[in-house]
Design a protein around this motif. Sequence first.
Motif, short mmCIF file in Angstrom:
data_model
loop_
_atom_site.label_atom_id
_atom_site.label_comp_id
_atom_site.label_asym_id
_atom_site.label_seq_id
_atom_site.Cartn_x
_atom_site.Cartn_y
_atom_site.Cartn_z
N HIS A 123 -3.02 17.00 -7.26
CA HIS A 123 -2.59 15.93 -8.15
C HIS A 123 -1.66 14.85 -7.67
O HIS A 123 -1.98 13.58 -7.88
CB HIS A 123 -2.30 16.67 -9.28
N LEU A 124 -0.76 15.18 -7.17
CA LEU A 124 0.22 14.32 -6.73
C LEU A 124 0.27 13.82 -5.34
O LEU A 124 0.59 12.78 -5.05
CB LEU A 124 1.78 15.02 -6.93
N MET A 125 -1.06 14.35 -4.88
CA MET A 125 -0.99 13.91 -3.05
C MET A 125 0.39 14.35 -2.41
O MET A 125 0.58 13.22 -1.67
CB MET A 125 -1.60 12.45 -3.32
N THR A 126 0.99 15.31 -2.58
CA THR A 126 2.08 15.21 -1.73
C THR A 126 2.45 16.81 -1.56
O THR A 126 1.92 17.79 -2.45
CB THR A 126 3.53 14.71 -2.47
N TYR A 127 3.46 17.21 -0.81
CA TYR A 127 3.77 18.35 -0.50
C TYR A 127 4.97 18.79 -1.54
O TYR A 127 5.98 17.96 -1.69
CB TYR A 127 4.13 18.79 0.94
N VAL A 128 4.99 20.00 -2.18
CA VAL A 128 5.76 20.33 -3.10
C VAL A 128 6.66 21.57 -2.70
O VAL A 128 7.64 22.28 -3.36
CB VAL A 128 5.17 20.72 -4.34
N GLY A 129 6.42 22.22 -1.49
CA GLY A 129 7.25 23.40 -1.11
C GLY A 129 6.72 23.93 0.24
O GLY A 129 5.68 23.36 0.81
N ASP A 159 0.75 -1.20 -0.08
CA ASP A 159 0.07 -0.02 0.07
C ASP A 159 0.92 1.20 0.01
O ASP A 159 0.57 2.36 -0.61
CB ASP A 159 -0.86 0.06 1.17
N PHE A 160 2.02 1.18 0.72
CA PHE A 160 2.78 2.41 0.87
C PHE A 160 3.54 2.46 -0.50
O PHE A 160 3.57 3.63 -1.19
CB PHE A 160 3.92 2.13 1.77
N ILE A 161 4.09 1.49 -1.16
CA ILE A 161 4.36 1.68 -2.57
C ILE A 161 3.62 2.35 -3.47
O ILE A 161 4.08 3.07 -4.40
CB ILE A 161 4.87 0.24 -3.33
N TYR A 162 2.21 1.69 -3.45
CA TYR A 162 1.22 2.30 -4.27
C TYR A 162 1.18 4.02 -4.06
O TYR A 162 1.00 4.67 -5.14
CB TYR A 162 -0.15 1.79 -4.05
N SER A 163 1.10 4.30 -2.76
CA SER A 163 1.05 5.77 -2.50
C SER A 163 2.41 6.61 -3.11
O SER A 163 2.18 7.70 -3.52
CB SER A 163 0.92 6.16 -1.05
N LEU A 164 3.25 5.82 -3.42
CA LEU A 164 4.68 6.33 -3.90
C LEU A 164 4.50 6.55 -5.40
O LEU A 164 5.03 7.63 -6.00
CB LEU A 164 5.90 5.59 -3.55
N THR A 165 3.85 5.48 -6.21
CA THR A 165 3.77 5.76 -7.54
C THR A 165 2.56 6.57 -7.85
O THR A 165 2.67 7.50 -8.92
CB THR A 165 3.46 4.12 -7.97
N VAL A 166 1.63 6.86 -7.04
CA VAL A 166 0.43 7.76 -7.19
C VAL A 166 1.37 9.21 -7.09
O VAL A 166 1.09 10.15 -7.94
CB VAL A 166 -0.62 7.78 -6.34
N ALA A 167 2.18 9.57 -6.09
CA ALA A 167 2.71 10.54 -5.99
C ALA A 167 3.86 11.07 -7.29
O ALA A 167 4.61 11.95 -7.23
CB ALA A 167 3.40 10.54 -4.80
N GLY A 168 4.07 9.91 -8.05
CA GLY A 168 4.90 10.34 -9.29
C GLY A 168 6.51 10.16 -9.13
O GLY A 168 7.17 10.68 -9.93
#
Length: 219
Positions: free
Chosen positions: A194-200, A31-40
């Motif tokens: 979109h990436l579901m992550t923090y970018v700055g 599940d964690f790996i999937y979240s990483l791929t979703v984040a690009g």
Amino acid sequence: SGKSTLMRSIMARTAEDDEILVWLTEERAIDFIYSLTVAGIKKEVLKNIKIISEFDNAQNIGSNVNSYQEYFERMVSAINPGIVFYDNLTTSTIYESLNPNMQTRFVSWMKSFFSKKDIALFLIAHTSAGVYDNQNRLIDQSDIRGCKSISNLAEYLYVYQRLSVHDSYYPFVRVRKSRHFQHDGTFILNFNKHLMTYVGDKKVDYEEFKKAFKKKDQI
């Protein structure tokens, strides 16, 4: 909410230059790996990320502190990463089962082990029950679930909190301890939906921050 997302954002940046280990206590590796791929996250970066989940390795970990520590030390030593991201201490089955004094000894063991190995540890801890993002005060290190020695033993301490104002979210981090560098302040985080992550992030003036805090939605 959002602590694990922030951890993944920092972790991905770190893995661009160094091999890292992610130790999970709340989710499975797949599940964690999937979240990483979703984040690009790029494949060459993913190769630098080793993952161990307590869910996937319950039989190897065992059911007591000694077996847990033996397995933990063995796996970290075998991988020998530049940094370990531990998400998160306060939901680890072994740690939760300990009384406050034993939790303090557990954290002290962890600090001693990483110091001897010369490996950095990025440790996430949850807050106690009844502590919420939009409460009428700022979350602080005294709100950590379980024993409070975590904040005393940490070299650096950051508090994450997310405010909501009229259906918009404002995640921020406050630097509460920076033992070896002059580093303080409050930072607003920029989240990419979109990436579901923090970018700055952006450092904010404290007076400006207080005005925003007063506008938050009430619980």
